[in-house]
Design a protein around this motif. Sequence first.
Motif, PDB file in Angstrom:
ATOM      1  N   VAL A 141      33.021  43.670  24.559  1.00 48.33           N
ATOM      2  CA  VAL A 141      32.001  43.205  25.597  1.00 48.33           C
ATOM      3  C   VAL A 141      32.559  42.263  26.616  1.00 48.33           C
ATOM      4  N   ASP A 142      32.911  41.114  26.004  1.00 49.65           N
ATOM      5  CA  ASP A 142      33.400  39.970  26.780  1.00 49.65           C
ATOM      6  C   ASP A 142      34.777  40.482  27.682  1.00 49.65           C
ATOM      7  N   TRP A 143      35.453  41.298  27.023  1.00 46.29           N
ATOM      8  CA  TRP A 143      36.814  41.619  27.757  1.00 46.29           C
ATOM      9  C   TRP A 143      36.394  42.326  28.897  1.00 46.29           C
ATOM     10  N   LYS A 144      35.261  43.358  28.782  1.00 47.08           N
ATOM     11  CA  LYS A 144      34.864  44.155  30.045  1.00 47.08           C
ATOM     12  C   LYS A 144      34.525  43.177  31.095  1.00 47.08           C
ATOM     13  N   LYS A 145      33.487  42.352  30.814  1.00 49.65           N
ATOM     14  CA  LYS A 145      33.084  41.463  31.540  1.00 49.65           C
ATOM     15  C   LYS A 145      33.842  40.466  32.278  1.00 49.65           C
ATOM     16  N   ASN A 146      34.728  39.978  31.687  1.00 51.27           N
ATOM     17  CA  ASN A 146      35.976  38.886  32.015  1.00 51.27           C
ATOM     18  C   ASN A 146      37.271  39.547  32.520  1.00 51.27           C
ATOM     19  N   ASN A 147      37.453  40.895  32.473  1.00 50.59           N
ATOM     20  CA  ASN A 147      38.730  41.478  32.988  1.00 50.59           C
ATOM     21  C   ASN A 147      39.056  41.262  34.350  1.00 50.59           C
ATOM     22  N   PRO A 148      40.222  40.674  34.701  1.00 52.21           N
ATOM     23  CA  PRO A 148      40.458  40.315  36.191  1.00 52.21           C
ATOM     24  C   PRO A 148      40.183  41.415  37.092  1.00 52.21           C
ATOM     25  N   GLU A 149      40.865  42.675  36.771  1.00 53.62           N
ATOM     26  CA  GLU A 149      40.883  43.815  37.579  1.00 53.62           C
ATOM     27  C   GLU A 149      39.177  44.041  37.784  1.00 53.62           C
ATOM     28  N   THR A 150      38.374  43.905  36.723  1.00 56.86           N
ATOM     29  CA  THR A 150      37.045  44.375  36.859  1.00 56.86           C
ATOM     30  C   THR A 150      36.377  43.202  37.878  1.00 56.86           C
ATOM     31  N   LYS A 151      36.873  41.860  37.871  1.00 57.24           N
ATOM     32  CA  LYS A 151      36.268  41.004  38.527  1.00 57.24           C
ATOM     33  C   LYS A 151      36.749  41.098  40.085  1.00 57.24           C
ATOM     34  N   ALA A 152      37.940  41.641  40.172  1.00 50.24           N
ATOM     35  CA  ALA A 152      38.521  41.734  41.541  1.00 50.24           C
ATOM     36  C   ALA A 152      37.633  43.028  42.192  1.00 50.24           C
ATOM     37  N   ARG A 153      37.465  44.055  41.544  1.00 52.14           N
ATOM     38  CA  ARG A 153      36.539  45.128  42.049  1.00 52.14           C
ATOM     39  C   ARG A 153      35.078  44.601  42.205  1.00 52.14           C
ATOM     40  N   ALA A 154      34.777  43.872  41.500  1.00 52.92           N
ATOM     41  CA  ALA A 154      33.291  43.244  41.883  1.00 52.92           C
ATOM     42  C   ALA A 154      33.273  42.546  42.993  1.00 52.92           C
ATOM     43  N   ASN A 155      34.286  41.463  43.204  1.00 60.92           N
ATOM     44  CA  ASN A 155      34.351  40.814  44.354  1.00 60.92           C
ATOM     45  C   ASN A 155      34.365  41.337  45.669  1.00 60.92           C
ATOM     46  N   ASP A 156      35.474  42.554  45.620  1.00 58.51           N
ATOM     47  CA  ASP A 156      35.312  43.308  46.886  1.00 58.51           C
ATOM     48  C   ASP A 156      34.198  44.090  46.780  1.00 58.51           C
ATOM     49  N   MET A 157      33.341  44.777  46.065  1.00 55.90           N
ATOM     50  CA  MET A 157      32.292  45.349  46.246  1.00 55.90           C
ATOM     51  C   MET A 157      31.143  44.465  46.972  1.00 55.90           C
ATOM     52  N   SER A 158      31.070  42.964  46.386  1.00 54.20           N
ATOM     53  CA  SER A 158      30.323  42.042  46.672  1.00 54.20           C
ATOM     54  C   SER A 158      30.486  41.830  48.149  1.00 54.20           C
ATOM     55  N   SER A 159      31.645  41.618  48.622  1.00 54.80           N
ATOM     56  CA  SER A 159      32.024  41.517  50.026  1.00 54.80           C
ATOM     57  C   SER A 159      31.412  42.666  50.840  1.00 54.80           C
ATOM     58  N   GLN A 160      31.542  43.802  50.320  1.00 54.73           N
ATOM     59  CA  GLN A 160      31.173  44.721  51.375  1.00 54.73           C
ATOM     60  C   GLN A 160      29.578  44.903  51.201  1.00 54.73           C
ATOM     61  N   LEU A 161      28.751  44.475  50.264  1.00 52.23           N
ATOM     62  CA  LEU A 161      27.303  44.486  50.084  1.00 52.23           C
ATOM     63  C   LEU A 161      26.989  43.417  51.118  1.00 52.23           C
ATOM     64  N   ASN A 162      27.742  42.319  50.935  1.00 50.93           N
ATOM     65  CA  ASN A 162      27.128  41.190  51.956  1.00 50.93           C
ATOM     66  C   ASN A 162      27.353  41.563  53.328  1.00 50.93           C
ATOM     67  N   GLU A 163      28.329  42.202  53.656  1.00 53.14           N
ATOM     68  CA  GLU A 163      28.691  42.509  55.187  1.00 53.14           C
ATOM     69  C   GLU A 163      27.546  43.412  55.679  1.00 53.14           C
TER      70      GLU A 163
END
Length: 428
Positions: A366-388
């Motif tokens: 569970v911790d790995w899925k939450k803190n995986n860099p790739e997962t975080k990167a995809r989440a940040n990219d999605m956050s940016s798109q949602l903010n825009e």
Amino acid sequence: MPRVTAAPAAAPVTSAPIASDASEWGRVTEDGTVEVREGDAWRAVGQYPDGTPDEALAYYARKFDDFAVKFGTLETRAQSGGSSASDLTKQANRLLGEVTDAAAVGDLAGLRTRIEALVASLSEATEKEAEAAKAAMDAAIAERTVIVEKAEAIAARDLSKVQWKQVTVEMTELFDAWQSHQQNGPRLPKGVAQQLWKRFRDARSSVDKARRAFFSELDDVHRSARDAKARLVERAEALAPRGVDGIPAYRDLLDEWKAAGRAGRKADDALWAKFKAAGDALYSARAEQAAADEAESAPKIEARQALLEEAKAVADEPNLKRARALLTRIQREWDEVGRIFPREKERALDDRMRTIEQALKSREDVDWKKNNPETKARANDMSSQLNEAIEKLERELAAAEKAGDAKAVKEATEALAARRSWLNALRG
């Protein structure tokens, strides 16, 4: 042959006692010749030179009395029933022959008439007796034929597939029935009896021949199996010095034993007792070793149980790195404890430790899925798109409100609420 008794014969017309009055039926001439009267004629019956005429007549009258007694006996038997009509007829005819021209003084003609009347009265009973005898003979032939046909039916079976114990009993019963019928039943005509016996003998011979062949072959099979099992016993007994290490080899021998076939009950029981004793010695050694290993494992069991108590802290440690370090140390000490006997107890302890290990691994996944860099990167990219998207929708909503476009306001408001919900879910 069963006796068919005659029904009481009709009493002759002249049923009174037969008199032998010598003076009425006999006379003695001057030269001493004794004569008997038959009808109107006189017939010489003999001489009695050394006695008086009365003594001569008395002598020949006694001979007539003997005939009369014989007839009286036959007549009584015929009237009382219980005797064979044919036998009585034979005796009556024989007596009739003796009376004819007999050297006796008495009413010989009257006696002959009564004998002939008795023979006539027995004729119907004789015929019925002959019919009954024929019926009894036919029934006896049929009964013995049934015995023969049953024997032939057994011989006609596929004797390679029969139960020989049952067949032997059946043939023995048929042979006993044959002997009983032969001893107690009617005497069959020689030709018929010989023909039936030949058929019975041939069927019995065929069955006996097949039985001997079967048991001869079975003896060969038993002998081969007995020799093979005797060798297996020797090999099993030779494993004794190997102790526990000989058990795998003994199991292989057991497979060979099962494939060796039957050696006969007595031989099998005796050989199996020896083979099993050899195996019992090996398993006894294993039981002794298991008991020793279990005694030696007692402190090891206590050590692992203590480690399991200590391992409970892994689940309570919030820091995954410290939890992993604690579990790794416990696992190392766990392995250092060594093997535990019996194996069932070892597996039970291992299962409890495996449960703790799986729980920690699940937390780490569970911790790995939450803190995986790739997962975080995809989440940040999605956050940016949602903010825009949210900023754009806010501008569209403001423009719609200013323009008073109710429909556009509603669509922008719903789209804006959905994007904000997605963003909140992404931020976790």
